[in-house]
Design an enzyme around this catalytic site. Structure first.
Site, PDB file in Angstrom:
ATOM      1  N   TYR A 110       7.835   2.220  -7.317  1.00 25.12           N
ATOM      2  CA  TYR A 110       7.164   0.915  -7.387  1.00 25.12           C
ATOM      3  C   TYR A 110       6.781   0.557  -8.822  1.00 25.12           C
ATOM      4  O   TYR A 110       6.934  -0.593  -9.245  1.00 25.12           O
ATOM      5  CB  TYR A 110       5.944   0.889  -6.471  1.00 25.12           C
ATOM      6  N   GLU A 134       0.864  -1.172   0.000  1.00 24.06           N
ATOM      7  CA  GLU A 134       0.000   0.000   0.000  1.00 24.06           C
ATOM      8  C   GLU A 134       0.901   1.224   0.000  1.00 24.06           C
ATOM      9  O   GLU A 134       1.959   1.226   0.620  1.00 24.06           O
ATOM     10  CB  GLU A 134      -0.906   0.053   1.238  1.00 24.06           C
TER      11      GLU A 134
END
Length: 154
Positions: A120, A108
């Protein structure tokens, strides 16, 4: 700079960095790092120079042995050492571990944390959904992200 496993002695510094990096979102206290570093299913790494810890990351291995999944718990870099490749050093190692086990990786991230999202995505993570009011007490939303399994064994 040296990449290394974290140990209990690093818990205080990790908690100090959390206070600086995530002040409005319930930063992890020292005892949380102590517990996670000691857990048999987690991998906690740091980047240090001499006695100074500048970055940390933690990931858990979940699921059955033959079909593991991984979840990145936290990653942080001292503001004075950001943009120097430390997060990439940590991510390279975490992804190598996941790849060695052909495991998917979940995480998350705050929807407004553009540098982390870009990092990411560079590692192949894709947004899966949004967790509304995930971070407390700020009420910030989080993207859930997934990196599909890859294998260095195949």
């Amino acid at each position: 700079m040296k990449l290394r496993l974290l140990d209990a002695a690093d818990s205080r510094r990790c908690a100090e960095l959390e206070e600086v990096l995530f002040p409005g979102d319930n930063p992890w206290p020292e005892h949380a790092f102590l517990s996670e570093i000691a857990a048999p299913h987690t991998l906690y790494l740091g980047v240090s120079e001499g006695d100074s810890l500048w970055a940390y990351a933690g990931m858990a291995r979940l699921g059955p042995e033959g079909d593991p999944e991984f979840e990145i718990h936290t990653i942080g870099v001292d503001p004075s050492h950001q943009r120097q490749g430390l997060a990439r050093m940590l991510m390279d190692e975490l992804m190598a571990v996941a790849d060695a086990h052909a495991g998917r990786v979940f995480l998350e991230v705050r929807t407004d944390n553009d540098p982390a999202i870009a990092l990411y995505e560079a590692y192949g993570f894709a947004r899966q959904g949004i967790r509304r009011n995930y971070y407390q007490p700020s009420g910030a939303d989080a993207y859930t992200m997934l990196r599909n399994a890859r294998s260095s064994r195949r």
